[in-house]
Design a protein around this motif. Sequence first.
Motif, mmCIF file in Angstrom:
data_model
loop_
_atom_site.group_PDB
_atom_site.id
_atom_site.type_symbol
_atom_site.label_atom_id
_atom_site.label_comp_id
_atom_site.label_asym_id
_atom_site.label_seq_id
_atom_site.Cartn_x
_atom_site.Cartn_y
_atom_site.Cartn_z
ATOM 1 N N TYR A 192 0.831 -1.205 0.000
ATOM 2 C CA TYR A 192 0.000 0.000 0.000
ATOM 3 C C TYR A 192 0.868 1.258 0.000
ATOM 4 N N GLN A 193 1.893 1.260 0.843
ATOM 5 C CA GLN A 193 2.720 2.459 0.972
ATOM 6 C C GLN A 193 3.510 2.740 -0.299
ATOM 7 N N SER A 194 4.042 1.683 -0.943
ATOM 8 C CA SER A 194 4.820 1.903 -2.163
ATOM 9 C C SER A 194 3.927 2.408 -3.289
ATOM 10 N N ALA A 195 2.682 1.925 -3.349
ATOM 11 C CA ALA A 195 1.748 2.408 -4.369
ATOM 12 C C ALA A 195 1.417 3.880 -4.145
ATOM 13 N N MET A 196 1.210 4.255 -2.888
ATOM 14 C CA MET A 196 0.911 5.656 -2.588
ATOM 15 C C MET A 196 2.105 6.547 -2.891
ATOM 16 N N ASP A 197 3.312 6.064 -2.571
ATOM 17 C CA ASP A 197 4.516 6.861 -2.818
ATOM 18 C C ASP A 197 4.776 7.034 -4.311
ATOM 19 N N LEU A 238 -1.610 0.385 -14.250
ATOM 20 C CA LEU A 238 -0.280 -0.003 -14.703
ATOM 21 C C LEU A 238 -0.217 -0.315 -16.195
ATOM 22 N N ARG A 239 -1.216 0.081 -16.951
ATOM 23 C CA ARG A 239 -1.184 -0.165 -18.393
ATOM 24 C C ARG A 239 -0.096 0.659 -19.064
ATOM 25 N N ASN A 240 0.487 0.102 -20.106
ATOM 26 C CA ASN A 240 1.434 0.855 -20.929
ATOM 27 C C ASN A 240 0.710 1.896 -21.760
ATOM 28 N N ASP A 241 -0.473 1.515 -22.285
ATOM 29 C CA ASP A 241 -1.259 2.399 -23.144
ATOM 30 C C ASP A 241 -2.686 2.419 -22.615
ATOM 31 N N LYS A 242 -3.044 3.496 -21.938
ATOM 32 C CA LYS A 242 -4.369 3.579 -21.307
ATOM 33 C C LYS A 242 -5.491 3.736 -22.317
ATOM 34 N N ASN A 243 -5.163 3.952 -23.597
ATOM 35 C CA ASN A 243 -6.178 4.033 -24.653
ATOM 36 C C ASN A 243 -6.403 2.684 -25.340
ATOM 37 N N ASN A 244 -5.672 1.661 -24.921
ATOM 38 C CA ASN A 244 -5.810 0.329 -25.512
ATOM 39 C C ASN A 244 -6.763 -0.519 -24.682
ATOM 40 N N PRO A 245 -8.018 -0.734 -25.124
ATOM 41 C CA PRO A 245 -9.002 -1.465 -24.310
ATOM 42 C C PRO A 245 -8.696 -2.943 -24.147
ATOM 43 N N ASP A 246 -7.780 -3.485 -24.948
ATOM 44 C CA ASP A 246 -7.479 -4.913 -24.866
ATOM 45 C C ASP A 246 -6.329 -5.230 -23.913
ATOM 46 N N GLU A 247 -5.777 -4.208 -23.263
ATOM 47 C CA GLU A 247 -4.704 -4.445 -22.298
ATOM 48 C C GLU A 247 -5.290 -4.501 -20.894
ATOM 49 N N LEU A 248 -4.983 -5.570 -20.173
ATOM 50 C CA LEU A 248 -5.477 -5.754 -18.812
ATOM 51 C C LEU A 248 -4.294 -5.775 -17.859
ATOM 52 N N ALA A 249 -4.206 -4.745 -17.045
ATOM 53 C CA ALA A 249 -3.090 -4.634 -16.094
ATOM 54 C C ALA A 249 -3.619 -4.898 -14.687
ATOM 55 N N PHE A 250 -3.549 -6.162 -14.284
ATOM 56 C CA PHE A 250 -3.916 -6.533 -12.920
ATOM 57 C C PHE A 250 -2.751 -6.238 -11.980
ATOM 58 N N CYS A 251 -3.067 -5.955 -10.732
ATOM 59 C CA CYS A 251 -2.043 -5.919 -9.696
ATOM 60 C C CYS A 251 -2.702 -6.115 -8.337
ATOM 61 N N TRP A 252 -1.908 -6.591 -7.394
ATOM 62 C CA TRP A 252 -2.355 -6.757 -6.011
ATOM 63 C C TRP A 252 -1.788 -5.641 -5.151
ATOM 64 N N LEU A 253 -2.597 -5.151 -4.225
ATOM 65 C CA LEU A 253 -2.111 -4.255 -3.177
ATOM 66 C C LEU A 253 -2.214 -4.988 -1.848
ATOM 67 N N ILE A 254 -1.135 -5.014 -1.098
ATOM 68 C CA ILE A 254 -1.079 -5.714 0.180
ATOM 69 C C ILE A 254 -0.435 -4.804 1.222
ATOM 70 N N ASP A 255 -0.300 -5.313 2.423
ATOM 71 C CA ASP A 255 0.342 -4.568 3.530
ATOM 72 C C ASP A 255 -0.356 -3.245 3.812
ATOM 73 N N PHE A 256 -1.683 -3.288 3.836
ATOM 74 C CA PHE A 256 -2.458 -2.100 4.193
ATOM 75 C C PHE A 256 -2.342 -1.819 5.692
ATOM 76 N N PRO A 257 -2.504 -0.546 6.094
ATOM 77 C CA PRO A 257 -2.658 -0.266 7.525
ATOM 78 C C PRO A 257 -3.920 -0.951 8.049
ATOM 79 N N LEU A 258 -3.854 -1.405 9.289
ATOM 80 C CA LEU A 258 -5.035 -2.030 9.892
ATOM 81 C C LEU A 258 -6.111 -0.985 10.181
ATOM 82 N N PHE A 259 -5.676 0.220 10.581
ATOM 83 C CA PHE A 259 -6.608 1.299 10.924
ATOM 84 C C PHE A 259 -6.313 2.545 10.100
ATOM 85 N N GLN A 260 -7.308 3.400 10.046
ATOM 86 C CA GLN A 260 -7.148 4.747 9.510
ATOM 87 C C GLN A 260 -7.802 5.717 10.482
#
Length: 463
Positions: A272-277, A286-308
């Motif tokens: 979570y922190q690295s994504a925010m930074d 994370l797509r290379n070309d955000k205008n290309n509808p056939d590109e699927l850029a999956f990613c996982w976010l982990i290590d979230f803070p327990l509280f906010q």
Amino acid sequence: MNRTINIEAIKYLDKQIKVCGWAQAIRSHGKIIFIDLRDMSGILQLVCSSDMAKEIRPEWVIEAIGEINNRPAKMVNPKIATGKVELAVKELKVLSKAKTLPFSIEGDGYEINEEKRLKYRYLDLRRERLKKNLKARNEIIRFIREYLRKENFIEIQTPLLSKSTPEGARDYLIPSRLHPGKFFALPQSPQQYKQLLMLAGFEKYFQIAPCFRDEAARADRSPGEFYQLDIEMSFVEQDDILNLTENLFTALVKTLFPEKRIKKIPFPRLSYQSAMDKYNSDKPDLRNDKNNPDELAFCWLIDFPLFQKQSKEDFFYGAGKKLAPSHHMFTAPKKEDIKMLDKEPLKAKSYQHDLVLNGVEIGGGSIRIHDLKIQEKIFDLIGFSKKQKEQFSHFLAAFQYGVPPHGGIAPGLDRFIRILLGENNIRETIAFPLSGDARDLMMDAPSEVSEEQLKELKIKIKV
């Protein structure tokens, strides 16, 4: 004579069949009239005499009996599956007539006022684009079911009439006639039920689950009702959940959407922190070309803070407290951070995981708390009163009878399908969606009810 669906007409060359459907287009050529007959499977061209079909109008429902013939070479239509044949009509019957439609169902329909489309949704659904979307939705859900059953998951339906508990959004309440002054609530998710199923020993559960939250509309969530793929497993660690989900979605895309390209397999995993930074977002695209509808850029976010830090939107947690769960109150803290709960709870991280696709969060989950003392500690930290804790008394009581370590995930089907189909709004992938201001314009709901109904429920309306 039994009816033949249009797509199967090509199997009956030089034979007589009966077809039924809607007259989508009518073209008169002197003594001959051509009718494009539409049914759920597609279009079939009918060839009729002018005397037989002169009264037929668009969208009338008709039945035709005749012989399937090859079309003349110059008349072949490669754009439709039945484009090489046509039906020479011998008998034609009108099953029902239709008024002139309030809008055209040809084309995509994006230019038509959405309120009008939703008011006449049953007509809008005759549109080829929307039929294609709902057929694709069906195939996606069928694939998911078959995949998970092969992985020994059990599909279990959980109740729609449940208890109102403070879980993160406003409930839809349902008054009880038999118990005046008391209410059921529609589930915001099957969260407690699926955890109790793990306690019951089912170990691998899934459900295509309807969820209900009284909140504002968004492009990626319908106001009121949405559907999620609900998955829960016992005796697992976070990696097991991520790997199962990743394998399922990868297989689904490769099988049903081979034209799509998944950018990276395995899916990248970001803290979570690295994504925010790096991206200033917990939903990075994370797509290379955000205008290309056939590109699927999956990613996982982990290590979230327990509280906010608690915000004004966190009204359902304890008044005067500064903490709210980052995910929900059943998410387990990381083992090494449990010691922080007493003095530095905001520094504790959790076993939350979010699945992101092309900048949209399409699913979230976590390893759950299975230790009663830690669960009670979390309730205290978010400031639950004695009365609020009592709302979970059934849940806490169950935790005294042996709870396996467990966790899960709940990808939002509407969001995922919208991205796969290249639509800008999830309403284009739902059969009968609510409007942006949470109304069913077709059924005219929500609506007033009679005084007799209110009296029976012991309810008075104050505006």
